[in-house]
Design a protein around this motif. Structure first.
Motif, short mmCIF file in Angstrom:
data_model
loop_
_atom_site.label_atom_id
_atom_site.label_comp_id
_atom_site.label_asym_id
_atom_site.label_seq_id
_atom_site.Cartn_x
_atom_site.Cartn_y
_atom_site.Cartn_z
N UNK A 34 -35.03 55.74 6.01
CA UNK A 34 -33.82 55.11 6.53
C UNK A 34 -32.53 55.89 6.28
N UNK A 35 -32.60 56.98 5.54
CA UNK A 35 -31.41 57.79 5.29
C UNK A 35 -30.31 57.01 4.59
N UNK A 36 -29.12 57.08 5.19
CA UNK A 36 -27.95 56.42 4.58
C UNK A 36 -28.06 54.90 4.55
N UNK A 37 -28.93 54.35 5.35
CA UNK A 37 -29.10 52.90 5.42
C UNK A 37 -30.20 52.38 4.49
N UNK A 38 -30.69 53.23 3.59
CA UNK A 38 -31.81 52.86 2.72
C UNK A 38 -31.50 51.63 1.87
N UNK A 39 -30.33 51.59 1.27
CA UNK A 39 -29.99 50.46 0.41
C UNK A 39 -29.94 49.15 1.21
N UNK A 40 -29.44 49.23 2.44
CA UNK A 40 -29.39 48.04 3.29
C UNK A 40 -30.80 47.56 3.63
N UNK A 41 -31.68 48.49 3.97
CA UNK A 41 -33.07 48.13 4.29
C UNK A 41 -33.75 47.48 3.10
N UNK A 42 -33.54 48.03 1.91
CA UNK A 42 -34.15 47.48 0.70
C UNK A 42 -33.57 46.12 0.37
N UNK A 43 -32.28 45.94 0.62
CA UNK A 43 -31.66 44.63 0.39
C UNK A 43 -32.31 43.57 1.27
N UNK A 44 -32.61 43.92 2.51
CA UNK A 44 -33.30 42.98 3.40
C UNK A 44 -34.72 42.70 2.92
N UNK A 45 -35.39 43.70 2.37
CA UNK A 45 -36.74 43.48 1.81
C UNK A 45 -36.66 42.50 0.64
N UNK A 46 -35.66 42.69 -0.21
CA UNK A 46 -35.48 41.79 -1.37
C UNK A 46 -35.17 40.38 -0.90
N UNK A 47 -34.31 40.27 0.09
CA UNK A 47 -33.96 38.95 0.63
C UNK A 47 -35.19 38.26 1.23
N UNK A 48 -35.97 39.01 1.97
CA UNK A 48 -37.19 38.46 2.57
C UNK A 48 -38.15 37.95 1.50
N UNK A 49 -38.33 38.76 0.44
CA UNK A 49 -39.21 38.35 -0.66
C UNK A 49 -38.69 37.09 -1.34
N UNK A 50 -37.38 37.04 -1.53
CA UNK A 50 -36.77 35.87 -2.17
C UNK A 50 -36.98 34.62 -1.34
N UNK A 51 -36.78 34.75 -0.03
CA UNK A 51 -36.96 33.60 0.85
C UNK A 51 -38.42 33.17 0.95
N UNK A 52 -39.33 34.11 0.74
CA UNK A 52 -40.76 33.79 0.72
C UNK A 52 -41.21 33.21 -0.62
N UNK A 53 -40.32 33.27 -1.62
CA UNK A 53 -40.65 32.74 -2.93
C UNK A 53 -41.51 33.68 -3.77
N UNK A 54 -41.53 34.96 -3.42
CA UNK A 54 -42.34 35.95 -4.14
C UNK A 54 -41.47 36.63 -5.19
N UNK A 55 -41.47 36.09 -6.39
CA UNK A 55 -40.59 36.57 -7.46
C UNK A 55 -40.89 38.01 -7.87
N UNK A 56 -42.17 38.37 -7.93
CA UNK A 56 -42.53 39.73 -8.34
C UNK A 56 -42.06 40.75 -7.31
N UNK A 57 -42.26 40.46 -6.05
CA UNK A 57 -41.81 41.35 -4.97
C UNK A 57 -40.28 41.44 -4.97
N UNK A 58 -39.62 40.31 -5.19
CA UNK A 58 -38.16 40.29 -5.25
C UNK A 58 -37.65 41.19 -6.37
N UNK A 59 -38.27 41.09 -7.56
CA UNK A 59 -37.86 41.94 -8.68
C UNK A 59 -38.08 43.41 -8.36
N UNK A 60 -39.20 43.74 -7.71
CA UNK A 60 -39.47 45.12 -7.34
C UNK A 60 -38.37 45.66 -6.41
N UNK A 61 -38.08 44.94 -5.34
CA UNK A 61 -37.10 45.43 -4.38
C UNK A 61 -35.69 45.48 -4.96
#
Length: 72
Positions: A34-61
Motif C-alpha cells: 500500500x505504500x504511503x497508505x499502509x497505516x490507513x489500510x492497517x487501521x481499517x484492518x484493526x477496525x474490521x477486527x474490532x467490529x467482528x469482536x476478534x480481540x487477538x486480531x485487533x491487538x495484532x493490527x
C-alpha cells in the motif's frame, strides 16, 4: 496453542522476539503493498477486527499500526 501453554516452555523474551519479527514482517509487507497508505489500510484492518469482536486480531493490527507510525 494458547499464550500460557506457549510460555510454559519458552521465555518471554523469545516470545517477544518472534512476535516482533512477525510484526516487522507484516509491516514490511503492508508497506510494499500500500505504500504511503499502509497505516490507513492497517487501521481499517484493526477496525474490521474490532467490529467482528476478534480481540487477538485487533491487538495484532494495532501493533502493526504502531510499527508503521512510530519512528525509530
Amino acid at each position: 496453542m494458547t499464550y500460557s501453554s506457549y510460555t510454559a516452555g519458552h521465555s518471554r523474551r523469545a516470545y517477544n522476539q518472534v512476535n516482533d519479527a512477525r510484526l516487522n514482517s507484516a509491516a514490511d509487507f503492508v508497506r510494499g503493498l500500500f505504500g504511503e497508505q499502509a497505516a490507513t489500510a492497517v487501521a481499517f484492518c484493526a477496525l474490521d477486527a474490532r467490529l467482528d469482536g476478534d480481540a487477538e486480531e485487533f491487538r495484532f493490527w494495532t501493533a502493526v499500526f504502531k510499527k508503521l507510525t512510530t519512528f525509530n
